[in-house]
Motif scaffolding. Structure first.
Motif, PDB file in Angstrom:
ATOM      1  N   VAL A 135      52.178  63.059 150.442  1.00  0.00           N
ATOM      2  CA  VAL A 135      52.294  62.950 148.987  1.00  0.00           C
ATOM      3  C   VAL A 135      52.342  61.475 148.586  1.00  0.00           C
ATOM      4  N   GLU A 136      51.523  61.111 147.627  1.00  0.00           N
ATOM      5  CA  GLU A 136      51.529  59.745 147.094  1.00  0.00           C
ATOM      6  C   GLU A 136      51.146  59.803 145.626  1.00  0.00           C
ATOM      7  N   TRP A 137      51.430  58.713 144.909  1.00  0.00           N
ATOM      8  CA  TRP A 137      51.107  58.712 143.481  1.00  0.00           C
ATOM      9  C   TRP A 137      50.606  57.351 143.038  1.00  0.00           C
ATOM     10  N   GLY A 148      57.110  63.995 143.256  1.00  0.00           N
ATOM     11  CA  GLY A 148      56.602  63.911 144.616  1.00  0.00           C
ATOM     12  C   GLY A 148      57.444  64.719 145.582  1.00  0.00           C
ATOM     13  N   HIS A 205      49.345  62.293 141.152  1.00  0.00           N
ATOM     14  CA  HIS A 205      49.913  62.611 142.458  1.00  0.00           C
ATOM     15  C   HIS A 205      48.829  63.252 143.314  1.00  0.00           C
ATOM     16  N   GLN A 217      58.147  60.034 138.767  1.00  0.00           N
ATOM     17  CA  GLN A 217      57.139  60.072 139.814  1.00  0.00           C
ATOM     18  C   GLN A 217      57.710  60.519 141.157  1.00  0.00           C
ATOM     19  N   ARG A 218      58.796  59.899 141.578  1.00  0.00           N
ATOM     20  CA  ARG A 218      59.365  60.214 142.885  1.00  0.00           C
ATOM     21  C   ARG A 218      59.909  61.645 142.933  1.00  0.00           C
TER      22      ARG A 218
END
Length: 229
Positions: free
Chosen positions: A210-212, A199, A223, A195-196
């Motif tokens: 940007v966020e998820w 991002g 995302h 995920q990171r």
């Protein structure tokens, strides 16, 4: 057709999806135990496409997701580089166009939002595609990506990685005329960043905020980002 390698040759990937198009939606639902419907519903909620907006559903396949996003009244366009997928979805009441994510046939600032569901990992150059997508989105417009990801909880991560390849290979052998395609899909899942990291790739392509959101224990993540005004 030989199995597409993880080098993701565009012609081989397109041919692979052409070959599995007729049964892809059914196989997808089977492999995800029906969770693909929930993921689409949540993605549509995050996208929040409204009447009067123009939305590009990129790598839309047969247009299942496009129909979902259009329910709020937005004009949603399904785009995919697999003619087989587009033909398999021609019965759906949404506009469709063949398009390459690295060279989109649209003018600058054409769309209020772009969304990609479970397909970004098939692009030959992720950052280049995200940069090209930013070109066709209006300033302040949004990007929503639903993609496979990495479960943060170690036991679930182990089970997911240990058995996903076997499950997809088993399904492919029994439901598809091109079983090798499902081996490719499984390998592409295992090789995809967490995920990171994704991002950070999105941010490096010029997107902001940007966020998820993790879904199903992080097996899939959404995302969301915004094109700077």
């Amino acid at each position: 057709m030989s199995r597409a390698s993880l080098d993701k040759d565009p012609h081989e990937v397109a041919a692979m999806f052409d070959g599995v198009a007729s049964g892809y939606d059914r196989a997808n639902s089977f492999m995800t135990f029906g969770f693909d419907r929930r993921w689409r519903t949540t993605t549509a909620r995050v996208l929040d496409a409204r009447r009067g907006e123009k939305v590009l559903d990129l790598a839309a396949g047969t247009g299942v997701s496009t129909v979902e996003y259009a329910r709020g009244g937005a004009w949603c366009l399904a785009a995919d580089f697999s003619f087989g997928m587009l033909r398999a979805g021609k019965h759906r009441n949404v506009p469709m166009v063949a398009a390459d994510a690295l060279n989109l046939p649209f003018a600058d600032d054409s769309f209020d939002a772009v969304t990609i569901s479970l397909a970004l990992r098939n692009f030959v150059d992720t950052k280049a595609a995200l940069t090209e997508i930013a070109r066709v989105v209006k300033p302040g417009g949004r990007l929503v990506i639903c993609e496979v990801s990495t479960p943060p909880f170690a036991p679930i991560r182990f089970i997911h990685r240990r058995f996903m390849l076997k499950l997809l290979t088993w399904v492919g052998k029994r439901t598809s005329s091109n079983p090798e395609a499902y081996s490719y899909l499984a390998e592409s899942m295992l090789a995809w960043p967490d995920q990171r990291t994704l991002g950070e790739i999105i941010a490096s392509a010029g997107w902001a905020d940007v966020e998820w959101l993790n879904l199903t224990f992080g097996v899939v993540a959404i995302h969301r980002a915004r094109k700077p005004a």
